[in-house]
Scaffold this active site. Structure first.
Site, PDB file in Angstrom:
ATOM      1  N   HIS A  21     -26.248   9.090   6.427  1.00  0.00           N
ATOM      2  CA  HIS A  21     -27.044   8.615   7.632  1.00  0.00           C
ATOM      3  C   HIS A  21     -26.281   8.161   8.855  1.00  0.00           C
ATOM      4  O   HIS A  21     -25.877   6.852   9.041  1.00  0.00           O
ATOM      5  CB  HIS A  21     -28.037   7.620   7.076  1.00  0.00           C
ATOM      6  N   HIS A  23     -25.757   9.458  13.143  1.00  0.00           N
ATOM      7  CA  HIS A  23     -26.256  10.166  14.210  1.00  0.00           C
ATOM      8  C   HIS A  23     -24.929  10.728  15.122  1.00  0.00           C
ATOM      9  O   HIS A  23     -24.305   9.920  15.515  1.00  0.00           O
ATOM     10  CB  HIS A  23     -27.266   9.500  15.030  1.00  0.00           C
ATOM     11  N   HIS A 219     -36.824   8.157   8.909  1.00  0.00           N
ATOM     12  CA  HIS A 219     -36.747   6.900   9.205  1.00  0.00           C
ATOM     13  C   HIS A 219     -38.085   6.147   9.082  1.00  0.00           C
ATOM     14  O   HIS A 219     -38.885   6.499   9.549  1.00  0.00           O
ATOM     15  CB  HIS A 219     -36.241   6.514  10.714  1.00  0.00           C
ATOM     16  N   GLU A 222     -37.667   0.567   8.879  1.00  0.00           N
ATOM     17  CA  GLU A 222     -36.398   0.272   9.548  1.00  0.00           C
ATOM     18  C   GLU A 222     -36.966  -1.163  10.341  1.00  0.00           C
ATOM     19  O   GLU A 222     -36.526  -2.192  10.080  1.00  0.00           O
ATOM     20  CB  GLU A 222     -35.695   0.932  10.402  1.00  0.00           C
ATOM     21  N   HIS A 243     -33.076   3.666   6.124  1.00  0.00           N
ATOM     22  CA  HIS A 243     -33.278   2.154   6.150  1.00  0.00           C
ATOM     23  C   HIS A 243     -34.096   1.796   5.357  1.00  0.00           C
ATOM     24  O   HIS A 243     -33.668   1.536   4.455  1.00  0.00           O
ATOM     25  CB  HIS A 243     -33.656   1.773   7.564  1.00  0.00           C
ATOM     26  N   ASP A 301     -24.811   4.697  10.903  1.00  0.00           N
ATOM     27  CA  ASP A 301     -25.926   5.021  11.574  1.00  0.00           C
ATOM     28  C   ASP A 301     -25.349   5.344  13.270  1.00  0.00           C
ATOM     29  O   ASP A 301     -25.568   6.437  13.493  1.00  0.00           O
ATOM     30  CB  ASP A 301     -26.985   3.542  11.960  1.00  0.00           C
TER      31      ASP A 301
END
Ligand SMILES: [Zn+2]
Length: 365
Positions: A21, A23, A219, A222, A243, A301
């Site tokens: 995970h 980005h 997602h 979270e 998450h 992340d």
């Protein structure tokens, strides 16, 4: 400075790691942003690495608005520029090699890096000719060249955005088109208050993904409540949860997901700095996940925005949650098993880890 310590000292866990995970657009190098801005003649409010870093990063728990505002500082520099898009993908693999990552799944919204064929055109860009489709091709090229240069296996996940349900069908079509070219799954990111009953575009895209055998992560939980996780699992047929911290607030759901061996993509540093969890790490839901032997991975992340590396996350859970080398081995094996690789490649990855960890593959005994 803190960052130097992270870069120079022995890593907390020096064996090969798996990251699921992260980005791409939250993992760009600051010096690359400055360099591309200069080449494109884009004026930034800061012209040194230190000053721009100050504008792009958060060091204290922030609100969602503050966090999202960080992307506004630099996304217009990279988006719509073919060389820059390919470059950030290539450099991403280089960074992961330095962190000792053997396999990474990196995610992004193709629409957020485009300046054509996207409505509305993001980041106040002028209309150009880089479509979401071409963005995916450029990222695939950058990742593939990075793989060869740095000996890290890299695959990608394409993100739908919760506030843009009209993009989602195109995202799943891109997943299908490029499934043999490094794209392994679909994701849904963004503001969790927008559910899929109100925005059926996402549900339709995920139904298509199920139909076509495209892997799915979402997602959920979270910042949002357990109901978002429930929707991700029951409606969108998510195979992994991004998450998922707030799942623990619904005991029945939490138990069900434990029984089903649902994989949670945990991002400790992120969860503090986005305000998703209590900033006191000794109260983090990951402690419960660990105690209950849940299935989870550790991930960065958005390392650009959190001014972190994967080691920052490992060091954090070691320091505040008592993680040992054995725990790190176990969670990386879980990550490999939860990866979206085809079976044969997954087995190869698992064997690589077993060898590096001095373990025998128990399934082969
Ligand atoms: Zn994320």
């Amino acid at each position: 400075m803190a960052e130097h310590c992270t870069n120079d000292r022995q890593p907390t866990f020096s064996k090969p790691k798996v990251e699921l995970h992260v980005h791409l657009d939250g993992a760009i190098r600051i010096d690359t942003i400055l360099d591309v801005a200069k080449q494109r003649g884009i004026l930034l409010p800061a012209d040194t690495v230190a000053a721009l870093k100050g504008l792009c990063t958060v060091s204290e728990p922030a609100t969602l608005t503050e966090f999202l505002g960080k992307f506004n500082q630099y996304m217009h520099v990279i988006a719509g520029d073919r060389k820059a898009i390919k470059r950030i993908a290539y450099e991403f693999v280089e960074a992961k090699a330095k962190e000792g990552v053997a396999y990474v799944e990196v995610r992004y919204s193709p629409h957020f890096l485009a300046n054509s064929g996207v409505e509305p055109i993001p980041w106040d860009q002028k209309e150009g000719d880089v479509t979401p489709d071409e963005v995916v091709r450029l990222v695939n090229e950058g990742l593939s060249e990075g793989e060869k240069a740095f000996k890290v296996k890299a695959r990608s996940i394409l993100c739908c955005m919760r506030h843009m349900p009209n993009w989602s069908m195109e995202v799943v079509e891109l997943c299908k088109k490029y499934r043999n070219d490094g794209v392994v799954a679909i994701d849904l990111a963004g503001d969790e208050s927008m559910n899929c009953v109100a925005y059926p575009g996402h549900r339709n895209a995920y139904e298509e993904a199920v139909k076509c055998g495209i892997h799915r992560t979402v997602h959920a939980g979270e910042v949002g409540p357990p109901s978002v996780v429930k929707e991700a699992v029951d409606v969108l047929k998510a195979e992994r949860i991004g998450h998922g911290y707030h799942t623990v607030e619904d005991q029945a759901l939490y138990r069900r997901l434990l029984e089903n061996n649902m994989h949670f993509e945990i991002c400790p540093v992120s969860s503090k700095l986005t305000g998703a969890c209590d900033p006191d790490f000794t109260k983090h839901p990951l402690i419960k996940f660990k105690k209950d032997k849940a299935n989870y991975s550790l991930n960065t992340d958005d390392p650009l925005i959190f001014n972190s590396t994967l080691d920052t996350d490992y060091a954090t859970v070691q320091k505040y949650m008592g993680f040992t080398d054995e725990d790190f081995k176990r969670l990386n094996i879980n990550a490999a098993q939860a990866s979206f690789l085809p079976e044969k490649e997954k087995k190869d990855l698992l064997n690589l880890l077993y060898n590096a960890y001095d373990m025998v593959d128990s399934t082969e005994l």
